[in-house]
Design a protein around this motif. Structure first.
Motif, PDB file in Angstrom:
ATOM      1  N   LEU A   4      12.677  84.392 -27.190  1.00  0.00           N
ATOM      2  CA  LEU A   4      13.001  84.970 -26.024  1.00  0.00           C
ATOM      3  C   LEU A   4      14.410  84.816 -25.530  1.00  0.00           C
ATOM      4  O   LEU A   4      14.416  84.907 -24.005  1.00  0.00           O
ATOM      5  N   LYS A   7      15.942  86.630 -22.235  1.00  0.00           N
ATOM      6  CA  LYS A   7      14.826  87.475 -21.265  1.00  0.00           C
ATOM      7  C   LYS A   7      14.597  86.707 -20.144  1.00  0.00           C
ATOM      8  O   LYS A   7      14.719  85.463 -20.023  1.00  0.00           O
ATOM      9  N   SER A   8      14.358  87.600 -19.055  1.00  0.00           N
ATOM     10  CA  SER A   8      14.156  87.169 -17.651  1.00  0.00           C
ATOM     11  C   SER A   8      12.844  87.307 -17.341  1.00  0.00           C
ATOM     12  O   SER A   8      12.204  88.479 -17.540  1.00  0.00           O
ATOM     13  N   PHE A  26       8.624  78.961 -22.500  1.00  0.00           N
ATOM     14  CA  PHE A  26       9.450  80.274 -22.618  1.00  0.00           C
ATOM     15  C   PHE A  26      11.013  79.848 -22.702  1.00  0.00           C
ATOM     16  O   PHE A  26      11.827  80.370 -23.223  1.00  0.00           O
ATOM     17  N   ALA A  31      14.492  81.722 -22.516  1.00  0.00           N
ATOM     18  CA  ALA A  31      14.198  82.554 -21.510  1.00  0.00           C
ATOM     19  C   ALA A  31      14.515  81.685 -20.197  1.00  0.00           C
ATOM     20  O   ALA A  31      14.952  80.780 -20.324  1.00  0.00           O
TER      21      ALA A  31
END
Ligand code: NAD
Length: 260
Positions: A4, A7-8, A26, A31
């Motif tokens: 990830l 990624k937000s 995550f 992330a």
């Protein structure tokens, strides 16, 4: 490789239990995460522990403006939003339909459906425009109770079925821009809270009794911990799942093969 990276993510109910494990997983996968929770203490601990990779909003999933604040916070802090995890939820502790008074039944319905179902509607609505921009995805935390009886009482079971209906319709309406999926954990050792209107009608059991009961109920005989489910969330959130939408991934020790 981090699944990830960059990624937000916006997650509700990330200060405890399954949500907290997902936040940690995550972040390990690269992330950055914005967490909405009603527990200011839990969020404070999360910030101390995770530092710059996390932003927190104290709020309530039944209040639309709180989701708007969280989405705005994610975009201001991290420039975009790629993933929504609608996870906050409450429980009815197997309260028996026949025992509960009509007034308590009505109060329980309002409280539990507002959090478990309206909370997901609101999270999705507040995030949809940003997710369209990134061609992102949504994940709902549902439950084995979304498919089978005996994972809760009528309120919890009906609410988890309702969330599955919501995700299927959203997956249909939001394709091809946004994927919408769910993870259905089985009974898990967390602090999942019993709503006040039903407390007079239920027995709250200690963790050891809970662990034995969870183990007995699933074929793999696992007393599941929050960390047991994070692989399912990482997969659905990642680009490896680009062909998956409208799906519910069970992470429940095999309830589908439980038999009679
Ligand atoms: P938990 O109580 O440990 O975590 C839930 C989090 O949601 C808490 O941090 C709580 O403060 C937050 N929350 C609750 N109501 C809120 C509200 N109105 N506004 C903002 N935040 C709120 O419980 P958990 O077991 O980790 O539950 C997470 C999800 O997993 C829920 O949707 C639950 O239905 C689902 N689930 C749990 C189990 C289980 O056995 N524990 C099994 C299947 C599915």
């Amino acid at each position: 490789m981090a699944e990830l990276a960059g990624k937000s993510v916006y997650i509700t109910g990330g200060a405890s239990g399954i949500g907290k494990a997902v936040v940690e997983a995550f972040i390990k996968e690269g992330a950055v995460v914005t967490v909405l929770d009603r527990s200011a203490d839990g969020l404070g601990e999360l910030e101390q522990h995770l530092g710059d990779s996390v932003r927190t909003i104290t709020g309530d999933v039944t209040v639309y403006e709180d989701h708007q604040r969280a989405v705005q916070c994610a975009v201001e802090a991290f420039g975009k939003l790629d993933i929504l995890v609608s996870n906050a939820g409450v429980f009815d502790a197997f309260a028996k339909f026949v025992d509960v008074t009509p007034q308590a039944m009505s109060d329980a319905y309002d409280m539990l459906f507002n959090i478990n179902v309206k909370g997901s509607f609101f999270a999705a609505k507040a995030a949809v425009d940003e997710l369209k921009r990134t061609r992102g995805n949504m994940i709902f935390t549902v439950s084995g109770a979304g498919f089978y009886p005996d994972g809760g009482g009528v309120w919890y079971t009906a609410s988890k079925h309702a969330q599955i209906g919501l995700l299927r319709q959203l997956a249909f309406e939001l394709a091809p821009d946004i994927r919408v999926n769910a993870v259905a954990p089985g009974g898990t050792l967390t602090a999942l809270s019993v709503i006040p209107p039903l407390r007079p009608f239920v027995n709250v059991v200690d963790n050891e009794t809970k662990a034995k009961s969870i183990k007995r109920r699933n074929p793999l005989q696992i007393a599941m911990e929050p960390e047991d489910h994070v692989g399912a969330y990482v997969l659905l959130a990642s680009d490896k799942a680009r062909a998956i939408t409208g799906e519910v991934l069970a992470s429940d020790g095999g309830l589908v093969v439980r038999g009679l």
